[in-house]
Write a protein that holds these residues in place. Structure first.
Motif, PDB file in Angstrom:
ATOM      1  N   GLN A  23       0.050   4.479   0.858  1.00  0.00           N
ATOM      2  CA  GLN A  23      -0.356   5.315   1.874  1.00  0.00           C
ATOM      3  C   GLN A  23       0.187   4.711   3.252  1.00  0.00           C
ATOM      4  N   ASP A  24       0.034   5.333   4.361  1.00  0.00           N
ATOM      5  CA  ASP A  24       0.373   5.079   5.665  1.00  0.00           C
ATOM      6  C   ASP A  24      -0.420   4.288   6.347  1.00  0.00           C
ATOM      7  N   ARG A  25      -1.494   3.909   5.772  1.00  0.00           N
ATOM      8  CA  ARG A  25      -2.758   3.388   6.224  1.00  0.00           C
ATOM      9  C   ARG A  25      -3.559   2.188   5.207  1.00  0.00           C
ATOM     10  N   GLN A  60      -9.384  -2.885   8.986  1.00  0.00           N
ATOM     11  CA  GLN A  60      -8.669  -3.708  10.050  1.00  0.00           C
ATOM     12  C   GLN A  60      -9.040  -5.117  10.386  1.00  0.00           C
ATOM     13  N   GLU A  78       0.946  -1.124  -0.156  1.00  0.00           N
ATOM     14  CA  GLU A  78       0.208  -0.034  -0.025  1.00  0.00           C
ATOM     15  C   GLU A  78       0.804   1.424   0.146  1.00  0.00           C
ATOM     16  N   HIS A  95     -12.724   4.343   5.071  1.00  0.00           N
ATOM     17  CA  HIS A  95     -11.746   5.014   6.071  1.00  0.00           C
ATOM     18  C   HIS A  95     -12.658   5.764   7.287  1.00  0.00           C
ATOM     19  N   LEU A 142       3.067  -0.802   4.234  1.00  0.00           N
ATOM     20  CA  LEU A 142       2.497   0.509   4.098  1.00  0.00           C
ATOM     21  C   LEU A 142       3.679   1.507   3.714  1.00  0.00           C
ATOM     22  N   SER A 143       3.155   2.488   3.192  1.00  0.00           N
ATOM     23  CA  SER A 143       3.981   3.557   2.812  1.00  0.00           C
ATOM     24  C   SER A 143       5.103   3.090   1.746  1.00  0.00           C
ATOM     25  N   GLN A 158     -12.791   7.712  11.399  1.00  0.00           N
ATOM     26  CA  GLN A 158     -12.424   8.614  12.177  1.00  0.00           C
ATOM     27  C   GLN A 158     -13.218   8.436  13.357  1.00  0.00           C
TER      28      GLN A 158
END
Length: 462
Positions: free
Chosen positions: A39-41, A225, A37, A47, A237-238, A49
């Motif tokens: 992104q960092d998530r 998750q 992935e 998604h 990730l990232s 919050q």
């Protein structure tokens, strides 16, 4: 723990819902899988919050419907509870400065009584809707193919059809609003959308099947998750993918940090983003041309919360549509178990660029001002205000989904899902049922995993 030297059965690129499902299903079949992935998530357009008020909000998609059997099966598997989208009470229409309250009208689609406009205006919109629905249902199931009828429809725009089939200002606005509100249409302005795409979208993801019928306790953002927990440490990730090389025996995936090798790859992302990867050998011309022509919808999502759903004391449902300056659609997204009031709303299409050019405070004031027109002065004093600028996110590029401009389906559509060597595709845009929705993502993730498993079995038997 795998290392870059591990040879995987399959590498899945993109940890949105489709990629997560594909990777999980292959791992359940005993395959060695890696999920990468940028992104960092994880989660992509799924998604969430957690607000200080102890309320989850969805910064990505949030609704599910009763015929979306693949996403519903996933929710049941993970024991995610659903509740009906709040809709009791009077709905609101604002049109050309006039505000109407009415009953029996679900999220702006043709059900129930007229919302207060004249009988001629309402009949104009409903007659056009019946013609649109009849054209849509005449299409065969599955993705559109190249033939004389489809080429004629694909050479036209949704805007031209609206102009020819509506005769009042309300009728024209009503259909234009749909282009900016429905998931499979991007959203986008009507002149940007192929008429064939608009008709196909209604055929494959019909509004009559109520795709916004339910919300999830705890929000849709909890799902990624839960899936990722099964993959444990097989997620990177990232790590944006820069290049994919393939030959007759393997696939090599080069990221900003590492290089990995597998027998097969699944690229689980919208066509435009898939096209930003360098491929060696290059993609076939049709696939390359396709990825240059399938833009993401232009839409920002705003989630506004209040200490309570104040609109209910006024007998309002929290559902509103209208041609206000900034907001055409608002929907009550309050979880009944929290007591917090939440409104989801959107700035879409041409409105987006003008709104995005404003300062942070002016954008907020613009949104709250329109909410006050719909629901009253209390809307000006929220507990929280959260903007999700999908077009401004380089790894999302827009929302809700990608769409087909005129000419793309019949010229390049055959390359949308066709594997290229050892590379397969997944993502909600690839679905032939519920494209643009969670269900479409799950379907394509499952299908890609099944295809790779068949190839691996065939290879092991040779």
């Amino acid at each position: 723990m795998s290392s870059p030297s591990t040879i995987f059965d399959c590498i899945v690129i993109g940890a949105g819902l489709a990629g997560l499902v594909a990777a999980r299903n292959l791992q359940r079949l005993g395959r060695c899988v890696l999920l990468i992935e940028a992104q960092d998530r994880i989660g992509g357009r799924m998604h969430g919050q957690y607000l200080p008020s102890k309320q989850w909000i969805d910064r990505g998609g949030q609704w599910v419907g009763p015929t979306q059997d693949r996403i519903l099966a996933l929710l049941d598997e993970y024991n995610v509870r659903r509740f009906p989208s709040p809709s009791e009470g009077l709905k609101v229409l604002v049109f050309d400065g006039q505000r109407y309250e009415f009953d029996g009208f679900f999220q702006g689609f043709p059900e129930g009584e007229a919302p207060g406009v004249s009988e001629a205006e309402w009949r104009d919109a409903m007659d056009a809707w019946q013609r649109f629905e009849a054209l849509s249902q005449a299409l065969p199931a599955g993705h559109p193919h190249r033939n004389d009828t489809n080429q004629q429809l694909d050479s036209d725009t949704f805007a031209r059809w609206i102009a020819d089939n509506t005769h009042t200002a309300f009728g024209r606005w009503y259909f234009s609003y749909m282009a900016r509100a429905i998931g499979y249409l991007g959203p986008a302005e009507p002149h940007q959308i192929s008429l064939l795409h608009a008709l196909w979208g209604q055929k494959s993801a019909p509004q009559s099947e109520h795709p916004e019928a339910e919300l999830l306790h705890g929000g849709a953002g909890q799902i990624p998750q839960k899936i990722a927990d099964e993959l444990k440490n097989q997620i990177r990730l990232s790590e944006p993918v820069l290049r994919i090389r393939q030959d007759s025996t393997k696939v090599e995936v080069e990221t900003t940090k590492n290089a990995y090798t597998a027998q097969f790859a699944i690229v689980a992302m919208p066509p435009y983003h898939a096209g930003r990867i360098t491929y060696d050998p290059p993609m076939p011309p049709l696939r390359s041309q396709l990825t240059q022509r399938v833009p993401m919808g232009c839409c920002a999502k705003i989630m506004v919360s209040y200490d309570r759903p104040f609109w209910r004391a006024k007998k309002l449902a929290g559902i509103a549509i209208g041609n206000c300056q900034w907001l055409e659609l608002c929907a009550d997204s309050s979880d009944p178990e929290t007591g917090v009031g939440v409104i989801a709303t959107f700035v879409v299409g041409d409105r987006y660029s003008r709104w995005r050019a404003k300062s942070d405070s002016d954008r907020r004031a613009a949104v709250l001002s329109d909410l006050a027109i719909y629901f009253g002065e209390e809307a000006l004093s929220p507990s929280t205000y959260n903007e999700v600028d999908w077009p401004g996110d380089p790894w999302t590029g827009g929302g809700y989904a990608a769409f087909m401009p005129p000419g793309v389906w019949t010229s390049f559509g055959e390359a949308l899902t066709a594997p290229v060597g050892r590379i397969h595709w997944a993502g909600t845009e690839m679905a032939d049922r519920w494209a643009g929705f969670f269900d479409g993502a799950v379907r394509t993730g499952e299908a890609a995993a099944e295809a790779i498993q068949s190839l691996l079995l065939a290879g092991s038997s040779q």
